[in-house]
Design a protein around this motif. Sequence first.
Motif, mmCIF file in Angstrom:
data_model
loop_
_atom_site.group_PDB
_atom_site.id
_atom_site.type_symbol
_atom_site.label_atom_id
_atom_site.label_comp_id
_atom_site.label_asym_id
_atom_site.label_seq_id
_atom_site.Cartn_x
_atom_site.Cartn_y
_atom_site.Cartn_z
ATOM 1 N N VAL A 32 4.160 12.634 -16.296
ATOM 2 C CA VAL A 32 5.405 12.211 -16.093
ATOM 3 C C VAL A 32 6.036 11.062 -16.608
ATOM 4 C CG1 VAL A 32 7.043 11.691 -14.233
ATOM 5 C CG2 VAL A 32 5.567 13.610 -13.893
ATOM 6 N N MET A 33 5.045 10.017 -16.995
ATOM 7 C CA MET A 33 5.369 8.837 -17.578
ATOM 8 C C MET A 33 5.807 8.830 -19.133
ATOM 9 S SD MET A 33 2.185 6.229 -16.952
ATOM 10 C CE MET A 33 1.507 6.102 -15.136
ATOM 11 N N GLU A 34 5.393 10.186 -19.690
ATOM 12 C CA GLU A 34 5.640 10.624 -21.182
ATOM 13 C C GLU A 34 6.686 11.449 -21.314
ATOM 14 O OE1 GLU A 34 1.292 10.954 -22.831
ATOM 15 O OE2 GLU A 34 1.451 12.359 -21.271
ATOM 16 N N MET A 35 7.350 11.966 -20.463
ATOM 17 C CA MET A 35 8.284 12.925 -20.803
ATOM 18 C C MET A 35 9.751 12.238 -20.861
ATOM 19 S SD MET A 35 8.359 15.394 -17.319
ATOM 20 C CE MET A 35 6.515 15.942 -17.791
ATOM 21 N N SER A 36 10.583 13.028 -21.412
ATOM 22 C CA SER A 36 12.049 12.845 -21.274
ATOM 23 C C SER A 36 12.779 12.896 -20.079
ATOM 24 C CB SER A 36 12.873 13.643 -22.249
ATOM 25 O OG SER A 36 14.247 13.561 -22.224
ATOM 26 N N CYS A 74 0.927 -1.369 0.055
ATOM 27 C CA CYS A 74 0.013 -0.126 0.030
ATOM 28 C C CYS A 74 0.724 1.236 0.007
ATOM 29 C CB CYS A 74 -0.931 -0.066 1.401
ATOM 30 S SG CYS A 74 -0.127 -0.161 2.785
ATOM 31 N N LEU A 75 0.301 2.438 -0.767
ATOM 32 C CA LEU A 75 0.799 3.614 -0.825
ATOM 33 C C LEU A 75 0.156 4.703 -0.120
ATOM 34 C CD1 LEU A 75 2.417 3.383 -4.429
ATOM 35 C CD2 LEU A 75 3.542 3.622 -2.362
ATOM 36 N N PRO A 76 0.620 5.733 0.601
ATOM 37 C CA PRO A 76 -0.246 6.654 1.088
ATOM 38 C C PRO A 76 -1.386 7.249 0.126
ATOM 39 C CG PRO A 76 2.177 7.144 1.677
ATOM 40 C CD PRO A 76 1.983 6.070 0.340
ATOM 41 N N GLU A 77 -2.368 7.332 0.615
ATOM 42 C CA GLU A 77 -3.583 7.588 -0.191
ATOM 43 C C GLU A 77 -3.453 9.067 -0.750
ATOM 44 O OE1 GLU A 77 -7.327 5.657 1.330
ATOM 45 O OE2 GLU A 77 -7.978 7.443 0.767
ATOM 46 N N GLU A 78 -2.797 9.994 0.158
ATOM 47 C CA GLU A 78 -2.377 11.362 -0.192
ATOM 48 C C GLU A 78 -1.527 11.362 -1.575
ATOM 49 O OE1 GLU A 78 -1.497 12.009 4.169
ATOM 50 O OE2 GLU A 78 -0.948 13.814 3.310
ATOM 51 N N VAL A 79 -0.593 10.431 -1.536
ATOM 52 C CA VAL A 79 0.435 10.556 -2.555
ATOM 53 C C VAL A 79 -0.470 9.953 -3.901
ATOM 54 C CG1 VAL A 79 2.234 9.192 -3.573
ATOM 55 C CG2 VAL A 79 2.419 9.977 -1.022
ATOM 56 N N LEU A 80 -1.074 8.846 -3.865
ATOM 57 C CA LEU A 80 -2.031 8.486 -4.861
ATOM 58 C C LEU A 80 -3.014 9.584 -5.505
ATOM 59 C CD1 LEU A 80 -2.900 4.740 -3.691
ATOM 60 C CD2 LEU A 80 -1.156 5.453 -5.030
ATOM 61 N N ASN A 81 -3.610 10.438 -4.649
ATOM 62 C CA ASN A 81 -4.251 11.394 -5.010
ATOM 63 C C ASN A 81 -3.631 12.247 -5.750
ATOM 64 O OD1 ASN A 81 -7.060 10.630 -4.315
ATOM 65 N ND2 ASN A 81 -6.833 10.814 -2.088
ATOM 66 N N GLU A 82 -2.578 13.062 -5.235
ATOM 67 C CA GLU A 82 -1.595 13.746 -5.923
ATOM 68 C C GLU A 82 -1.275 13.189 -7.163
ATOM 69 O OE1 GLU A 82 2.061 15.359 -4.258
ATOM 70 O OE2 GLU A 82 0.913 15.387 -2.278
ATOM 71 N N CYS A 83 -0.624 12.095 -7.334
ATOM 72 C CA CYS A 83 -0.499 11.555 -8.652
ATOM 73 C C CYS A 83 -1.639 11.376 -9.706
ATOM 74 C CB CYS A 83 0.114 9.923 -8.370
ATOM 75 S SG CYS A 83 1.578 9.829 -7.638
ATOM 76 N N ALA A 84 -2.674 11.275 -8.942
ATOM 77 C CA ALA A 84 -4.012 11.115 -10.150
ATOM 78 C C ALA A 84 -3.988 12.551 -10.466
ATOM 79 C CB ALA A 84 -5.141 10.436 -9.151
ATOM 80 N N ALA A 85 -4.072 13.481 -9.700
ATOM 81 C CA ALA A 85 -4.312 14.847 -10.189
ATOM 82 C C ALA A 85 -3.558 15.554 -11.185
ATOM 83 C CB ALA A 85 -4.419 15.832 -8.944
ATOM 84 N N GLU A 86 -2.068 14.831 -11.150
ATOM 85 C CA GLU A 86 -1.157 15.253 -12.065
ATOM 86 C C GLU A 86 -0.918 14.577 -13.185
ATOM 87 O OE1 GLU A 86 1.512 17.560 -8.510
ATOM 88 O OE2 GLU A 86 2.108 15.615 -9.592
ATOM 89 N N MET A 87 -1.698 13.391 -13.113
ATOM 90 C CA MET A 87 -1.556 12.573 -14.437
ATOM 91 C C MET A 87 -1.693 12.819 -15.876
ATOM 92 S SD MET A 87 -0.955 9.263 -15.079
ATOM 93 C CE MET A 87 -1.452 8.289 -13.291
ATOM 94 N N LEU A 88 -2.469 13.660 -16.193
ATOM 95 C CA LEU A 88 -2.587 13.951 -17.576
ATOM 96 C C LEU A 88 -1.703 15.459 -17.911
ATOM 97 C CD1 LEU A 88 -6.381 13.414 -18.319
ATOM 98 C CD2 LEU A 88 -4.295 12.171 -18.722
ATOM 99 N N ASP A 89 -1.426 16.201 -16.684
ATOM 100 C CA ASP A 89 -0.500 17.409 -16.954
ATOM 101 C C ASP A 89 0.102 17.819 -15.894
ATOM 102 O OD1 ASP A 89 0.248 20.140 -17.507
ATOM 103 O OD2 ASP A 89 -1.694 21.035 -17.405
ATOM 104 N N TYR A 90 1.402 17.528 -15.886
ATOM 105 C CA TYR A 90 2.215 17.819 -14.728
ATOM 106 C C TYR A 90 2.917 19.223 -14.722
ATOM 107 C CZ TYR A 90 6.257 17.820 -11.688
ATOM 108 O OH TYR A 90 7.261 17.955 -10.474
ATOM 109 N N ASN A 91 2.285 20.030 -13.688
ATOM 110 C CA ASN A 91 2.955 21.067 -13.660
ATOM 111 C C ASN A 91 3.188 21.941 -14.930
ATOM 112 O OD1 ASN A 91 4.186 22.984 -11.734
ATOM 113 N ND2 ASN A 91 6.529 22.098 -11.875
ATOM 114 N N GLY A 92 1.867 22.125 -15.359
ATOM 115 C CA GLY A 92 1.624 22.774 -16.643
ATOM 116 C C GLY A 92 2.493 22.444 -17.838
#
Length: 372
Positions: free
Chosen positions: A36-40, A13-31
């Motif tokens: 993050v999966m897609e970038m060099s 298990c991972l901290p739920e807060e972390v999973l939520n943050e990852c979910a929120a940033e899934m399609l657009d990391y930091n503008g």
Amino acid sequence: MSRVYNFSAGPSCLPEEVLNECAAEMLDYNGTGQSVMEMSHRSKAYEPIIQDAEAMVRKLMNVPENYKVMFIQGGGSTQFAMVAENLGIKNKKAAYIETGVWAKKAAAEAKKLGVAVDVIASSKDKGYSYIPRVEKVTGDYDYVYICLNNTIMGTHYEYLPDTGNIPLVADISSCVLSEPIDVSKFGLLFAGAQKNLAPAGVTLAIVREDLIPEPENCLPGTPTMLAYKTHADNGSMYNTPPCYTIYVLGKVLHWIEKNGGAEGMLKRNKEKADYLYNYLDSSDFYRATAEKGSRSLMNVPFLTKYSKGVADDPKEKEINDKFVKEATKAGLVNLKGHRLVGGMRASIYNAMTLDGVKALVEFMKKFAEENK
Ligand SMILES: *Cc1c(COP(=O)(O)O)cnc(C)c1O
């Protein structure tokens, strides 16, 4: 959506807060408009991610300046070979303390590579249910190897052997950042991340600089990727690192910091483990398999009174299967024990909450009552 309490030994298990943050940033990391999966890994957006992860490891583990922190692939199991290939080069001789499966596998790998292995202590006599006491190690060993927390057997060192000038190497896969560790007492530490730090895919290695040989001085035939120097000299970016896993790892480290760092984790973990062990010790239905004085705060294997310690005993198998099935129905998952120990195992890593452990104990009480 409902989340379960996940007692998996790893990935875990991972901290739920972390999973939520990852979910929120899934399609657009930091503008950036990318995941993050897609970038060099050489991009302006990614570089700070890996640098921050390393800085956080250094900060939370208090890593001295003269140690390299590396993110490597291949899991803990690849470290078994890397340790031997990089450190077993002078006298080609090493001492191993045998405390279960993982320590044995590490020793076997060293042997395979031509390093003479001395098993200087073992707890095999009692099914690896305790940590043998080794006060002092002397000899012409290139290193002394221990597995600090034995994930399968549920044991943990409560002391460190005094190895003098011989570098102490420890596999800390299942206890990394669950407690403070004095890095300066070790020559090398490694941890597969999927127990306490991140999803599977990255292994943290912390190695004292003077122990990192030039690649050509590793054991003959050591591949480039298995020389620590390759990773140390390239900021863990010799080749494509497991980018996304390292990103999650960074987030977990910030979560650990927010929750009091290694000290905070120890407090939290002790509270959870005490709660579970106290119940186990007071129960006449269950018993913990690890001896007092050697017990892990992270992995808690336990048996029922039906266990005769005989593998595949039909009555025992029936009750264990029933336990696991009913627990799953109650939202408590991955409690099946390892086949070598039998029974059940609750892994209660950093991210497991006290509420989760309390829910488990409540279930255990009910199950004991119904099956006594
Ligand atoms: C899980 C584990 C390993 C193996 O890790 P992999 O990443 O699967 O190779 C090694 N040592 C310990 C203590 C472990 O818990």
